[in-house]
Write an enzyme that holds these catalytic residues in place. Structure first.
Site, PDB file in Angstrom:
ATOM      1  N   TYR A   1      -1.116  12.449 -30.491  1.00  0.00           N
ATOM      2  CA  TYR A   1      -1.437  11.627 -31.661  1.00  0.00           C
ATOM      3  C   TYR A   1      -2.871  11.861 -32.161  1.00  0.00           C
ATOM      4  O   TYR A   1      -3.214  11.476 -33.281  1.00  0.00           O
ATOM      5  CB  TYR A   1      -1.339  10.145 -31.299  1.00  0.00           C
ATOM      6  CG  TYR A   1       0.051   9.525 -31.306  1.00  0.00           C
ATOM      7  CD1 TYR A   1       1.164  10.181 -31.802  1.00  0.00           C
ATOM      8  CD2 TYR A   1       0.209   8.223 -30.820  1.00  0.00           C
ATOM      9  CE1 TYR A   1       2.415   9.570 -31.800  1.00  0.00           C
ATOM     10  CE2 TYR A   1       1.461   7.612 -30.822  1.00  0.00           C
ATOM     11  CZ  TYR A   1       2.560   8.281 -31.312  1.00  0.00           C
ATOM     12  OH  TYR A   1       3.780   7.663 -31.313  1.00  0.00           O
TER      13      TYR A   1
ATOM     14  N   CYS B   1      -1.684   2.892 -25.656  1.00  0.00           N
ATOM     15  CA  CYS B   1      -2.245   4.067 -26.308  1.00  0.00           C
ATOM     16  C   CYS B   1      -3.353   3.577 -27.227  1.00  0.00           C
ATOM     17  O   CYS B   1      -3.095   2.814 -28.167  1.00  0.00           O
ATOM     18  CB  CYS B   1      -1.153   4.771 -27.114  1.00  0.00           C
ATOM     19  SG  CYS B   1      -1.735   6.172 -28.074  1.00  0.00           S
TER      20      CYS B   1
ATOM     21  N   CYS C   1      -8.644   6.440 -23.620  1.00  0.00           N
ATOM     22  CA  CYS C   1      -7.324   7.043 -23.847  1.00  0.00           C
ATOM     23  C   CYS C   1      -6.585   6.876 -22.530  1.00  0.00           C
ATOM     24  O   CYS C   1      -7.144   7.156 -21.463  1.00  0.00           O
ATOM     25  CB  CYS C   1      -7.474   8.522 -24.207  1.00  0.00           C
ATOM     26  SG  CYS C   1      -5.905   9.451 -24.176  1.00  0.00           S
ATOM     27  N   THR C   2      -5.356   6.404 -22.606  1.00  0.00           N
ATOM     28  CA  THR C   2      -4.635   6.076 -21.372  1.00  0.00           C
ATOM     29  C   THR C   2      -4.280   7.313 -20.542  1.00  0.00           C
ATOM     30  O   THR C   2      -3.922   7.184 -19.375  1.00  0.00           O
ATOM     31  CB  THR C   2      -3.359   5.279 -21.696  1.00  0.00           C
ATOM     32  OG1 THR C   2      -2.602   5.994 -22.683  1.00  0.00           O
ATOM     33  CG2 THR C   2      -3.702   3.895 -22.206  1.00  0.00           C
TER      34      THR C   2
HETATM   35  N1  DGL Z   1      -2.709   8.198 -24.621  1.00  0.00           N
HETATM   36  C1  DGL Z   1      -3.191   8.147 -25.952  1.00  0.00           C
HETATM   37  C2  DGL Z   1      -4.370   7.179 -26.058  1.00  0.00           C
HETATM   38  O1  DGL Z   1      -4.509   6.277 -25.268  1.00  0.00           O
HETATM   39  C3  DGL Z   1      -3.490   9.389 -26.725  1.00  0.00           C
HETATM   40  C4  DGL Z   1      -2.988  10.727 -26.397  1.00  0.00           C
HETATM   41  C5  DGL Z   1      -2.655  11.566 -27.654  1.00  0.00           C
HETATM   42  O2  DGL Z   1      -3.535  12.273 -28.180  1.00  0.00           O
HETATM   43  O3  DGL Z   1      -1.514  11.461 -28.074  1.00  0.00           O
HETATM   44  O4  DGL Z   1      -5.149   7.280 -26.962  1.00  0.00           O
END
Ligand code: DGL
Length: 273
Positions: free
Chosen positions: A44, A76, A190-191
């Protein structure tokens, strides 16, 4: 009404939300945890805001129909900082978001220099700027949008080798020394990043505290479901949903996190969501 028997849907673009799902399982052992990974749209980080909001709302809506959760955790930061308001206004389910832990970092720093590691999207958001202005206005906050860390975390989860040097290159910008005052707290915004904690500790130029908000999010979910959960549901188990066939390759990882099945809910990006 207790959290016993609640169904919680944990949503992320990929496997990063598993860091939160694990904390929720520990905090609410009787809840049924389902997981949604928008693998068709991962990562994302570089999506533009209007498109990403539409994508997240479409996928979340479909998975709410599928899993009928009592609460949804947007595990996220990239999604939460852009789409939480829209999600709350469109769906009649309690949402718990995940946003960079800038407030605890500002409380814990001794040097006054804080690093924030997140995706490029998250560091550019107004939401993140507002957290800094509100809670860390008295600190120096070094924000760094990493283009590659989330993908490195996915590689590690698939059992592929991840080099400490590659992780070190991604985290280096948040380590600064301002006249002897060094970054002493790094927010994992970011998780996916807690999945690389060992590599980050090994690569850090000096010891520092890394803040993983997963346990705090789990406590918040317990609070929300204690007030809102329906009763009489079967406890335990849970399904991991993926939105693209690529996600089915991660079925073993989902099994190792306690999910019974991995199911494809086919939502290709080209379909406009
Ligand atoms: N795990 C997502 C977050 O906490 C992002 C990872 C992605 O780039 O999709 O921001």
């Amino acid at each position: 009404m207790g959290a016993k028997g609640s169904t919680i849907l944990v949503f992320d673009s990929g496997m990063g939300g598993l860091t939160v799902a694990g904390a929720v399982r520990r905090c609410m052992p009787e809840a049924r945890i389902c997981y949604a990974a928008d693998t068709a749209a991962f990562p994302y980080g570089a999506w533009d805001e209007p498109r990403l909001i539409e994508r997240i709302c479409a996928v979340t809506g479909r998975l709410i129909d599928e899993a009928t959760p009592d609460a949804v955790i947007i595990a996220c930061n990239t999604a939460s900082t852009v789409a939480l308001d829209q999600l709350r206004s469109r769906f009649n389910v309690p949402f718990v978001g995940t946003v960079p832990a800038i407030k605890p970092a500002a409380e814990q720093t001794g040097s006054g220099v804080i690093g924030v590691l997140a995706t490029e999207g998250t560091v550019s958001r107004e939401y993140t700027r507002a957290l800094v202005d509100t809670f860390a206005f008295h600190c120096e906050v070094v924000l760094h949008g990493s283009a590659g860390l989330a993908a490195l975390a996915e590689q590690k989860m698939r059992g592929e080798q991840v080099s400490v040097t590659a992780v070190g290159d991604e985290i280096a910008p948040v380590f600064v020394d301002r006249g002897g005052q060094r970054t002493d707290v790094v927010v994992l915004g970011c998780t996916h990043y807690p999945l690389l904690l060992d590599e980050m500790r090994a690569a850090a130029p000096w010891p520092c505290r890394f803040i993983d908000p997963a346990d705090a999010i789990a406590r918040r979910v317990l609070d929300v479901t204690s007030r809102a959960a329906a009763s009489g549901r079967a406890a335990g188990g849970g399904i991991a949903y993926v939105t693209g066939g690529n996600g089915l390759k991660n079925a073993d990882v989902f099994t190792s996190f306690g999910f019974e099945n991995t199911e494809l809910v086919d939502l290709p990006v080209a379909a406009g969501v």
